[in-house]
Design an enzyme around this catalytic site. Structure first.
Site, mmCIF file in Angstrom:
data_model
loop_
_atom_site.group_PDB
_atom_site.id
_atom_site.type_symbol
_atom_site.label_atom_id
_atom_site.label_comp_id
_atom_site.label_asym_id
_atom_site.label_seq_id
_atom_site.Cartn_x
_atom_site.Cartn_y
_atom_site.Cartn_z
ATOM 1 N N GLY A 67 0.792 -1.020 0.248
ATOM 2 C CA GLY A 67 -0.384 -0.022 -0.125
ATOM 3 C C GLY A 67 0.402 1.482 -0.104
ATOM 4 O O GLY A 67 1.813 1.227 -0.396
ATOM 5 N N LYS A 86 4.177 -5.365 9.171
ATOM 6 C CA LYS A 86 4.505 -4.103 8.219
ATOM 7 C C LYS A 86 5.098 -3.531 8.267
ATOM 8 O O LYS A 86 6.238 -2.746 9.023
ATOM 9 C CB LYS A 86 2.715 -3.756 9.137
ATOM 10 C CG LYS A 86 2.321 -2.522 8.359
ATOM 11 C CD LYS A 86 0.787 -2.322 8.496
ATOM 12 C CE LYS A 86 0.474 -1.549 7.536
ATOM 13 N NZ LYS A 86 -0.808 -0.630 8.659
ATOM 14 N N ASP A 184 -11.206 3.670 7.695
ATOM 15 C CA ASP A 184 -10.748 3.420 6.764
ATOM 16 C C ASP A 184 -11.453 1.670 6.027
ATOM 17 O O ASP A 184 -11.087 0.516 6.183
ATOM 18 C CB ASP A 184 -9.692 2.926 5.629
ATOM 19 C CG ASP A 184 -9.443 3.225 4.424
ATOM 20 O OD1 ASP A 184 -10.140 3.354 3.842
ATOM 21 O OD2 ASP A 184 -8.128 2.746 4.334
#
Length: 380
Positions: A67, A86, A184
């Site tokens: 992303g 991550k 989101d």
């Protein structure tokens, strides 16, 4: 010969100096990232070396997704424990560092079965690495739009997924201290585990709100096209009702199997699926947008109830949208009713099968007796 020896000595010295610099740099990053405070929390502290080894130095074959923030990699420790790392991009380091520390602050406060769990962190890098539990069955988006997933053939499973997402949001809005706006909610951020249970993920755009405040003025609009609350878009104010709108979009996605940015052509006019869905509810033409072919009468009734909830969540006026607690309660009740109707239906089918077996057994027994007495022909 002496020159070569001196060169080798210089090489060793440089290597030692680099190791010292790297160690000091890691220690500096650890302190700057709040390591002294965080090591007293119930969260595992990973070293940079551990995570590099576990992900095979972040090999592309282990990449799970990518992303704007960076990439997520699958890793293994001792060959058994699987997790997701991550890892941020190297660009805009100060901005990304702020985002990661913000996400860390959010996820350390969350403890809910339908929210992805933070396993640990690495503070030795300039920007912390976040280590999450690995969720094996991909995203809801993949199951709806890419995999032709068999679980999407079950209305009961679709409504169960909707209920679990609602429960996660209810927890964030009503139970977390302070309350959390996810910011989101979309099918890409809804993961499914090996049992197809929901795990809401990605808190990079989430917001903590104090109880006395109802909204936060965003510095910039963040979110995903198709899911963003239109009121948030026009005012810049994000509230828990912004999540409610996004959840309504996910409900439409689950019910119709369509992406929220898709269009349907009607009478030569292209209409966005969300608007088309809302108008179909008003016109009582829901069957135009939902395929009821494999649904029972009980399921159709429950699906229509869920569609009504979706329309309420999608109200342009956020004040008129229901709270997630109300939505979660309604969906849980619909699921219980659906479970009850399925149990009753299965019970009736079982009783019918038993009656047929008894009739067959009785018929066979009677025929046998008649044969023994020299009688033949129909019983009737």
């Amino acid at each position: 010969m002496q020159f070569e020896m001196r060169l080798a000595e210089y090489g060793i010295l440089i290597h030692i100096l680099i190791e010292i610099w790297q160690r000091r740099s890691k220690e500096k990053n650890f302190r700057r990232n709040g390591g002294e405070l965080l090591k007293h929390h119930r969260v595992r502290i990973f070293t940079e070396v551990e995570l590099a080894k576990a992900t095979n130095n972040y090999d592309t074959s282990n990449k799970l997704g990518e992303g704007g923030f960076g990439s997520v990699y699958m890793g293994r420790i001792a060959g058994d424990t699987v997790f997701a790392v991550k890892k941020p991009k190297d660009v805009h380091k100060s901005l990304i560092k702020g985002d990661f520390q913000h996400e860390l602050e959010i996820v350390m406060q969350i403890n809910h079965k339908n929210v992805v769990k933070l396993h640990g962190i690495c503070l030795e890098t300039r920007i912390p690495l976040l280590v999450y539990e690995y969720i094996s069955n991909g995203t809801l988006f993949q199951h709806i739009h890419q995999n032709a997933s068999t679980i999407m053939n079950s209305w009961k499973k679709r409504l169960g997924i909707a209920t679990e997402v609602a429960l996660a949001l209810e927890y964030m809005h009503s139970c977390a201290e302070p309350p959390i706006i996810h910011g989101d909610i979309k099918s890409v951020n809804i993961l499914l585990d090996q049992n197809y249970s929901v795990k809401v993920s990605d808190f990079g755009t989430s917001v903590l709100i104090s109880p006395e405040r109802s909204h936060v003025l965003a510095n910039e609009i963040q979110g995903t096209l198709g899911y963003i609350d239109p009121e948030y878009l026009t005012t810049g104010l994000i509230t828990i009702k912004s999540d409610v709108y996004s959840f309504g979009v996910v409900l439409v996605e689950l019910l119709t199997g369509k992406k929220p940015t898709s269009f349907i052509t009607k009478s030569g006019e292209s209409i966005n699926i969300i608007h088309y869905f809302i108008s179909s509810m008003k016109d009582k033409t829901l069957s135009d947008v939902i395929n009821f072919e494999d649904a029972s009468e009980d399921e159709i009734e429950r699906i229509e109830m869920v569609a009504e909830i979706a329309v309420k969540c999608l109200d342009q006026n956020s004040a008129r949208r229901p709270a997630m607690r109300e939505v979660a309660e309604q969906l849980a009740r619909i699921n219980r009713e659906l479970d009850g109707s399925i149990v009753e239906e299965n019970k009736e089918e079982t009783e019918t099968e038993v009656d047929e077996e008894n009739l067959y057994s009785h018929t066979t027994s009677t025929t046998s007796k008649m044969s023994q007495h020299g009688t033949s022909g129909s019983l009737f």
